[in-house]
Design a protein around this motif. Sequence first.
Motif, mmCIF file in Angstrom:
data_model
loop_
_atom_site.group_PDB
_atom_site.id
_atom_site.type_symbol
_atom_site.label_atom_id
_atom_site.label_comp_id
_atom_site.label_asym_id
_atom_site.label_seq_id
_atom_site.Cartn_x
_atom_site.Cartn_y
_atom_site.Cartn_z
ATOM 1 N N VAL A 1 0.821 -1.122 0.049
ATOM 2 C CA VAL A 1 0.046 -0.114 0.076
ATOM 3 C C VAL A 1 0.811 1.187 -0.013
ATOM 4 O O VAL A 1 0.391 2.262 -0.770
ATOM 5 N N ALA A 2 1.991 1.191 0.818
ATOM 6 C CA ALA A 2 2.884 2.268 0.823
ATOM 7 C C ALA A 2 3.342 2.852 -0.297
ATOM 8 O O ALA A 2 3.768 3.939 -0.973
ATOM 9 N N PHE A 3 3.734 1.533 -1.308
ATOM 10 C CA PHE A 3 4.279 1.671 -2.407
ATOM 11 C C PHE A 3 3.467 2.526 -3.483
ATOM 12 O O PHE A 3 3.872 3.510 -4.223
ATOM 13 N N VAL A 4 2.213 2.043 -3.393
ATOM 14 C CA VAL A 4 1.247 2.407 -4.628
ATOM 15 C C VAL A 4 0.972 3.635 -3.985
ATOM 16 O O VAL A 4 0.652 4.681 -5.040
ATOM 17 N N LYS A 191 5.527 -17.573 -9.322
ATOM 18 C CA LYS A 191 4.757 -17.464 -8.040
ATOM 19 C C LYS A 191 3.815 -16.438 -8.054
ATOM 20 O O LYS A 191 2.897 -16.511 -7.439
ATOM 21 N N TYR A 192 4.331 -15.215 -8.555
ATOM 22 C CA TYR A 192 3.824 -13.941 -8.581
ATOM 23 C C TYR A 192 2.980 -13.598 -9.732
ATOM 24 O O TYR A 192 2.271 -12.509 -9.604
ATOM 25 N N SER A 193 3.060 -14.135 -10.834
ATOM 26 C CA SER A 193 2.600 -13.463 -12.136
ATOM 27 C C SER A 193 1.128 -13.860 -12.370
ATOM 28 O O SER A 193 0.783 -14.291 -13.510
ATOM 29 N N GLY A 207 -10.403 -5.656 -17.032
ATOM 30 C CA GLY A 207 -10.262 -4.589 -17.732
ATOM 31 C C GLY A 207 -11.080 -3.272 -17.611
ATOM 32 O O GLY A 207 -10.793 -1.949 -17.688
ATOM 33 N N TYR A 208 -12.345 -3.487 -16.779
ATOM 34 C CA TYR A 208 -13.322 -2.305 -16.380
ATOM 35 C C TYR A 208 -12.327 -1.522 -15.356
ATOM 36 O O TYR A 208 -12.654 -0.359 -15.452
ATOM 37 N N GLY A 209 -11.896 -2.375 -14.321
ATOM 38 C CA GLY A 209 -10.985 -1.383 -13.493
ATOM 39 C C GLY A 209 -9.996 -0.771 -13.985
ATOM 40 O O GLY A 209 -9.605 0.524 -13.603
ATOM 41 N N LEU A 210 -9.249 -1.254 -15.165
ATOM 42 C CA LEU A 210 -8.046 -0.547 -15.472
ATOM 43 C C LEU A 210 -8.423 0.709 -16.471
ATOM 44 O O LEU A 210 -7.430 1.497 -16.589
ATOM 45 N N VAL A 211 -9.519 0.856 -17.000
ATOM 46 C CA VAL A 211 -9.984 2.112 -17.628
ATOM 47 C C VAL A 211 -10.730 3.026 -16.929
ATOM 48 O O VAL A 211 -10.908 4.131 -17.067
ATOM 49 N N ASP A 212 -11.214 2.373 -15.531
ATOM 50 C CA ASP A 212 -12.088 3.268 -14.661
ATOM 51 C C ASP A 212 -11.217 4.013 -13.555
ATOM 52 O O ASP A 212 -11.517 4.929 -13.392
ATOM 53 N N SER A 213 -10.230 3.319 -13.048
ATOM 54 C CA SER A 213 -9.523 3.857 -11.888
ATOM 55 C C SER A 213 -8.129 3.835 -12.297
ATOM 56 O O SER A 213 -7.258 2.996 -12.680
ATOM 57 N N PRO A 214 -7.479 5.265 -12.174
ATOM 58 C CA PRO A 214 -5.799 5.400 -12.405
ATOM 59 C C PRO A 214 -5.232 4.735 -11.459
ATOM 60 O O PRO A 214 -4.114 4.237 -11.754
ATOM 61 N N VAL A 215 -5.581 4.364 -10.145
ATOM 62 C CA VAL A 215 -4.701 3.735 -9.353
ATOM 63 C C VAL A 215 -4.873 2.290 -9.364
ATOM 64 O O VAL A 215 -3.875 1.559 -9.228
ATOM 65 N N ALA A 216 -5.852 1.813 -9.896
ATOM 66 C CA ALA A 216 -5.901 0.502 -10.313
ATOM 67 C C ALA A 216 -4.885 0.230 -11.333
ATOM 68 O O ALA A 216 -4.275 -0.831 -11.456
ATOM 69 N N LEU A 217 -4.800 1.033 -12.580
ATOM 70 C CA LEU A 217 -4.140 0.844 -13.486
ATOM 71 C C LEU A 217 -2.524 1.014 -13.099
ATOM 72 O O LEU A 217 -1.642 0.192 -13.432
ATOM 73 N N LEU A 218 -2.328 1.950 -12.114
ATOM 74 C CA LEU A 218 -1.018 2.256 -11.791
ATOM 75 C C LEU A 218 -0.567 0.946 -10.983
ATOM 76 O O LEU A 218 0.597 0.405 -11.277
ATOM 77 N N ALA A 219 -1.357 0.385 -10.094
ATOM 78 C CA ALA A 219 -0.767 -0.823 -9.213
ATOM 79 C C ALA A 219 -0.616 -1.923 -10.009
ATOM 80 O O ALA A 219 0.251 -3.052 -10.205
ATOM 81 N N PHE A 226 8.467 -3.257 -11.323
ATOM 82 C CA PHE A 226 9.256 -3.044 -9.909
ATOM 83 C C PHE A 226 9.301 -4.429 -9.340
ATOM 84 O O PHE A 226 9.566 -4.130 -7.944
ATOM 85 N N GLY A 227 9.173 -5.466 -9.688
ATOM 86 C CA GLY A 227 9.745 -6.832 -9.241
ATOM 87 C C GLY A 227 8.387 -7.196 -8.372
ATOM 88 O O GLY A 227 8.822 -8.043 -7.532
ATOM 89 N N PHE A 228 7.168 -6.974 -8.718
ATOM 90 C CA PHE A 228 6.007 -7.680 -8.040
ATOM 91 C C PHE A 228 5.608 -6.950 -6.717
ATOM 92 O O PHE A 228 4.572 -6.972 -6.135
ATOM 93 N N GLU A 229 6.983 -6.889 -5.887
ATOM 94 C CA GLU A 229 6.777 -6.232 -4.336
ATOM 95 C C GLU A 229 7.358 -4.880 -4.266
ATOM 96 O O GLU A 229 7.577 -4.352 -3.032
#
Length: 334
Positions: A1-4, A191-193, A207-219, A226-229
């Motif tokens: 959360v802190a990273f995002v 493990k993480y993909s 995809g609905y979240g990826l075009v609706d929320s900039p933070v969802a797309l960012l994360a 950034f290596g998953f973590e």
Amino acid sequence: VAFVRALADQWLHDFDWRAHEARLNAYPQFTTVIDGQTIHFLHVKSPEANAFPLILTHGWPSSVAEFLDVIGPLTDPRRHGLDPSLAFDLVIPSLPGYGWSTPLSGAGWEASRVAAAWDTLMKRLGYRRYGAQGGDGGALVGRELGILAPEGLAGTHLQQIFAFPSGAPGEMEKVTPFEMAGFANLDKFQKYSGYADIQSKRPATMGYGLVDSPVALLAWNAELFFGFEGDQDYDRDRYLAQLSIYWFTATGSSAAEFYFENARTGAGYRELPNTVPTAVAVFPDDFRSVRAFAERSTPNIVQWTEMPRGGHFAATDAPELLVEDMRRFFALVR
């Protein structure tokens, strides 16, 4: 959360999109329609006579902006202190459904269809002989170009060949120590993909979240950078420039379709023969291709380089190594 939160705060309060926009707009850009699909591309010609045509292909969650650091050294080597005898005319397209290659004209835009479109694009621009280069999704397209082997394709330079153990007796004995160490990268990826599984199976729902929320797309887009973590270094400002292209063009969902289409056909992964001269540049902080596995379907590997540093987005984090390797290879096959 802190990273995002930190990334979102930087994007909102301390990010100059106009500077990145100006850098991108310093190069000529065009659109054309191939097989019903709008294709956006940069076309940067060299000042050198007899420059060799080269098409560069990005992957996910990247864009044409990935290549900005290599354009100058490749097109104008004299100005960058390099031997001017090998210079390139560059064509840098956005994959269908990515950036300004939108909207998707329909289903079916997987790596082999893109490869055929790229051959059409190069010949439409008047290039009868050319090379291809790519990483991630661009490596899938490059591999499919080699399988297609269109007239005039001189060679393909790939950052990955996604080939895995077959179980054949003795095959593991051919694996180098560098390649063996790379299985740790593969284990972490597997493990993480989760993004790869979802985009290969149900991309439109996410995809609905990826075009609706900039933070969802960012994360969502940040994991591979950034290596998953958040444990790998990548220039955050450069990442936000890539992210902005996805957000401003609303292509978070359509870009994911590339995974779905490749999963349906196996494009980019299927072991059909590619006899076109091929180079592989293997970067340590990335999927490390294994030559013994790759040679099962790619017998004409004329250059294989185990790099001392660099990762999945080598055009950004190790551009001088990538440029040097490309120049060496295309000097052999042009």
